[in-house]
Design a protein around this motif. Structure first.
Motif, PDB file in Angstrom:
ATOM      1  N   ALA A 127       0.834  -1.213   0.000  1.00 52.67           N
ATOM      2  CA  ALA A 127       0.000   0.000   0.000  1.00 52.67           C
ATOM      3  C   ALA A 127       0.864   1.258   0.000  1.00 52.67           C
ATOM      4  O   ALA A 127       0.581   2.220  -0.718  1.00 52.67           O
ATOM      5  CB  ALA A 127      -0.939  -0.002   1.197  1.00 52.67           C
ATOM      6  N   ALA A 128       1.926   1.239   0.807  1.00 55.65           N
ATOM      7  CA  ALA A 128       2.779   2.427   0.928  1.00 55.65           C
ATOM      8  C   ALA A 128       3.590   2.699  -0.324  1.00 55.65           C
ATOM      9  O   ALA A 128       3.934   3.848  -0.611  1.00 55.65           O
ATOM     10  CB  ALA A 128       3.714   2.283   2.125  1.00 55.65           C
ATOM     11  N   THR A 129       3.895   1.671  -1.071  1.00 52.70           N
ATOM     12  CA  THR A 129       4.725   1.848  -2.266  1.00 52.70           C
ATOM     13  C   THR A 129       3.901   1.857  -3.556  1.00 52.70           C
ATOM     14  O   THR A 129       4.467   1.850  -4.645  1.00 52.70           O
ATOM     15  CB  THR A 129       5.817   0.760  -2.344  1.00 52.70           C
ATOM     16  OG1 THR A 129       5.203  -0.533  -2.347  1.00 52.70           O
ATOM     17  CG2 THR A 129       6.779   0.867  -1.171  1.00 52.70           C
ATOM     18  N   ALA A 130       2.590   1.913  -3.412  1.00 55.68           N
ATOM     19  CA  ALA A 130       1.712   2.014  -4.578  1.00 55.68           C
ATOM     20  C   ALA A 130       1.916   3.380  -5.236  1.00 55.68           C
ATOM     21  O   ALA A 130       2.377   4.330  -4.593  1.00 55.68           O
ATOM     22  CB  ALA A 130       0.256   1.842  -4.159  1.00 55.68           C
ATOM     23  N   PRO A 131       1.563   3.507  -6.518  1.00 58.20           N
ATOM     24  CA  PRO A 131       1.739   4.793  -7.204  1.00 58.20           C
ATOM     25  C   PRO A 131       1.061   5.965  -6.492  1.00 58.20           C
ATOM     26  O   PRO A 131       1.593   7.063  -6.460  1.00 58.20           O
ATOM     27  CB  PRO A 131       1.121   4.548  -8.581  1.00 58.20           C
ATOM     28  CG  PRO A 131       1.242   3.076  -8.792  1.00 58.20           C
ATOM     29  CD  PRO A 131       1.096   2.459  -7.429  1.00 58.20           C
ATOM     30  N   SER A 132      -0.095   5.748  -5.927  1.00 57.22           N
ATOM     31  CA  SER A 132      -0.793   6.800  -5.167  1.00 57.22           C
ATOM     32  C   SER A 132      -1.146   6.233  -3.799  1.00 57.22           C
ATOM     33  O   SER A 132      -2.288   5.840  -3.546  1.00 57.22           O
ATOM     34  CB  SER A 132      -2.070   7.225  -5.888  1.00 57.22           C
ATOM     35  OG  SER A 132      -1.764   7.811  -7.127  1.00 57.22           O
ATOM     36  N   PRO A 133      -0.174   6.213  -2.885  1.00 61.66           N
ATOM     37  CA  PRO A 133      -0.447   5.592  -1.579  1.00 61.66           C
ATOM     38  C   PRO A 133      -1.470   6.395  -0.778  1.00 61.66           C
ATOM     39  O   PRO A 133      -1.510   7.618  -0.855  1.00 61.66           O
ATOM     40  CB  PRO A 133       0.910   5.604  -0.884  1.00 61.66           C
ATOM     41  CG  PRO A 133       1.701   6.655  -1.572  1.00 61.66           C
ATOM     42  CD  PRO A 133       1.177   6.741  -2.974  1.00 61.66           C
ATOM     43  N   PRO A 134      -2.311   5.691  -0.021  1.00 53.44           N
ATOM     44  CA  PRO A 134      -3.287   6.395   0.807  1.00 53.44           C
ATOM     45  C   PRO A 134      -2.591   7.156   1.942  1.00 53.44           C
ATOM     46  O   PRO A 134      -1.460   6.836   2.322  1.00 53.44           O
ATOM     47  CB  PRO A 134      -4.169   5.270   1.357  1.00 53.44           C
ATOM     48  CG  PRO A 134      -3.376   4.030   1.213  1.00 53.44           C
ATOM     49  CD  PRO A 134      -2.431   4.247   0.078  1.00 53.44           C
TER      50      PRO A 134
END
Length: 77
Positions: free
Chosen positions: A22-29
């Motif tokens: 989740a943290a390294t996703a393109p648009s992390p929450p």
């Protein structure tokens, strides 16, 4: 050598991996990096505690946890 791992320890490792994704996703929450850090710290504490409680090398416990979660054995049907 086989190390017995409680399911809670494997769940913590999986939660840390999920938080990392989740943290390294393109648009992390919002708050994803904090969640990842906290999840990673929780699994490290649990690994240390389990190693001490079972008189097992901490490194061996960590390697067994990572292998069990990241490279699980296929189910035998």
């Amino acid at each position: 050598m086989t190390i017995e791992l409680p399911s809670e320890l494997l769940q913590l490792e999986q939660a840390a991996l999920d938080a990392q994704a989740a943290a390294t996703a393109p648009s992390p929450p919002e708050g994803a990096w904090t969640a990842w850090r906290e999840a990673a710290m929780a699994v490290q504490v649990a690994i240390t505690d389990h190693a001490a409680a079972t008189n097992t090398s901490r490194v061996d416990v960590e390697m067994a946890v990572k292998k069990a979660v990241r490279h699980p054995e296929p189910d035998e049907d």
